[in-house]
Structures are given as C-alpha cells and as structure tokens.
Scaffold this motif. Structure first.
Motif, mmCIF file in Angstrom:
data_model
loop_
_atom_site.group_PDB
_atom_site.id
_atom_site.type_symbol
_atom_site.label_atom_id
_atom_site.label_comp_id
_atom_site.label_asym_id
_atom_site.label_seq_id
_atom_site.Cartn_x
_atom_site.Cartn_y
_atom_site.Cartn_z
ATOM 1 N N LEU A 21 29.160 73.879 -32.740
ATOM 2 C CA LEU A 21 29.190 74.477 -34.060
ATOM 3 C C LEU A 21 28.388 75.763 -34.099
ATOM 4 O O LEU A 21 28.419 76.490 -35.083
ATOM 5 N N SER A 22 27.666 76.040 -33.059
ATOM 6 C CA SER A 22 26.821 77.225 -33.009
ATOM 7 C C SER A 22 27.494 78.308 -32.180
ATOM 8 O O SER A 22 28.184 78.031 -31.208
ATOM 9 N N ASN A 23 27.275 79.546 -32.576
ATOM 10 C CA ASN A 23 27.807 80.648 -31.783
ATOM 11 C C ASN A 23 26.738 81.241 -30.880
ATOM 12 O O ASN A 23 26.938 82.311 -30.315
ATOM 13 N N LEU A 24 25.600 80.571 -30.720
ATOM 14 C CA LEU A 24 24.519 81.090 -29.887
ATOM 15 C C LEU A 24 24.879 81.096 -28.402
ATOM 16 O O LEU A 24 24.316 81.856 -27.631
ATOM 17 N N ARG A 29 21.388 86.500 -22.685
ATOM 18 C CA ARG A 29 20.099 85.828 -22.495
ATOM 19 C C ARG A 29 18.972 86.470 -23.306
ATOM 20 O O ARG A 29 18.179 85.775 -23.926
ATOM 21 N N SER A 30 18.901 87.783 -23.323
ATOM 22 C CA SER A 30 17.799 88.438 -24.033
ATOM 23 C C SER A 30 17.891 88.197 -25.543
ATOM 24 O O SER A 30 16.883 87.982 -26.202
ATOM 25 N N THR A 31 19.077 88.203 -26.086
ATOM 26 C CA THR A 31 19.247 87.938 -27.515
ATOM 27 C C THR A 31 18.889 86.492 -27.834
ATOM 28 O O THR A 31 18.262 86.208 -28.853
ATOM 29 N N ARG A 32 19.276 85.583 -26.953
ATOM 30 C CA ARG A 32 18.925 84.172 -27.161
ATOM 31 C C ARG A 32 17.416 83.958 -27.118
ATOM 32 O O ARG A 32 16.880 83.172 -27.878
ATOM 33 N N GLU A 33 16.721 84.654 -26.210
ATOM 34 C CA GLU A 33 15.271 84.517 -26.133
ATOM 35 C C GLU A 33 14.605 85.031 -27.401
ATOM 36 O O GLU A 33 13.618 84.463 -27.865
ATOM 37 N N VAL A 34 15.155 86.099 -27.961
ATOM 38 C CA VAL A 34 14.604 86.613 -29.214
ATOM 39 C C VAL A 34 14.865 85.617 -30.344
ATOM 40 O O VAL A 34 13.987 85.322 -31.155
ATOM 41 N N GLU A 35 16.080 85.068 -30.394
ATOM 42 C CA GLU A 35 16.450 84.143 -31.464
ATOM 43 C C GLU A 35 15.753 82.800 -31.332
ATOM 44 O O GLU A 35 15.327 82.206 -32.315
#
Length: 103
Positions: A21-24, A29-35
């Motif tokens: 259900l998530s679009n993460l 990788r860098s955006t995921r680490e920030v989020e």
C-alpha cells in the motif's frame, strides 16, 4: 445422489497477491533514508495556538509561558485547587460520619 459423499465441494480460491500500500519502495535509497531515517528530531505539536515540544518525557511550551497562563494566574489556580481539595476532604468526612450514624 451419493450416500456417503459430499455433494457440496467449493473450489479453492487462489492465494492473493500481496500488493504494497506504500509507494516508498519506488523511491531511491537516499530519499528513503531522508523519509525513514533515524534522525527524527524532537516531536512538536501546536494546540490552540500554543507550540509544545517533547523533551525528557514531558511536553514543554516553546514560548516559555507555562501552558499559555502567566505566573499569577497559575498561583491563583493552585490556591483554588487546594481549597477545593480541602472542601472535598471535609465533605467526604461528613458523609462518612453520617453513614456511621445511620448504621
């Protein structure tokens, strides 16, 4: 009509495909680490125009005024609270005495 057989045999449903259900998972990788990183910072919230932050297990007003109430008002509220607690204790004592007299 079979005597020992089961006439009702439903078909097995196919297993569901697990869809996220998530679009993460689409992010790099860098955006995921920030989020989702470990550096969350202090939790803050805004209630009725009063900004609060959570530090050392307590919510603290950022403006320095305790809950939006000045010092004199807080002292007046404490005195009133103490008076009401004393009155409540006296009334409980009277009720206990009246119940003892009734029995």
């Amino acid at each position: 009509m079979p005597l020992f057989g089961n006439t009702f045999s439903p078909k097995k449903t196919p297993p569901r495909k697990s869809a996220s259900l998530s679009n993460l998972h689409n992010l790099d990788r860098s955006t995921r680490e920030v989020e989702l990183g470990l550096d969350y910072g202090t939790p803050t919230m805004n209630l009725a125009g009063q900004s609060l932050k959570f530090e050392n297990g307590q919510w603290i007003a950022e403006t320095g005024i305790s809950g939006g109430v000045d010092r004199r008002e807080a002292q007046r509220l404490r005195r009133r609270n103490q008076q009401l607690e004393e009155e409540n204790n006296l009334l409980r004592l009277k009720v206990d005495i009246l119940l003892d007299m009734l029995l």
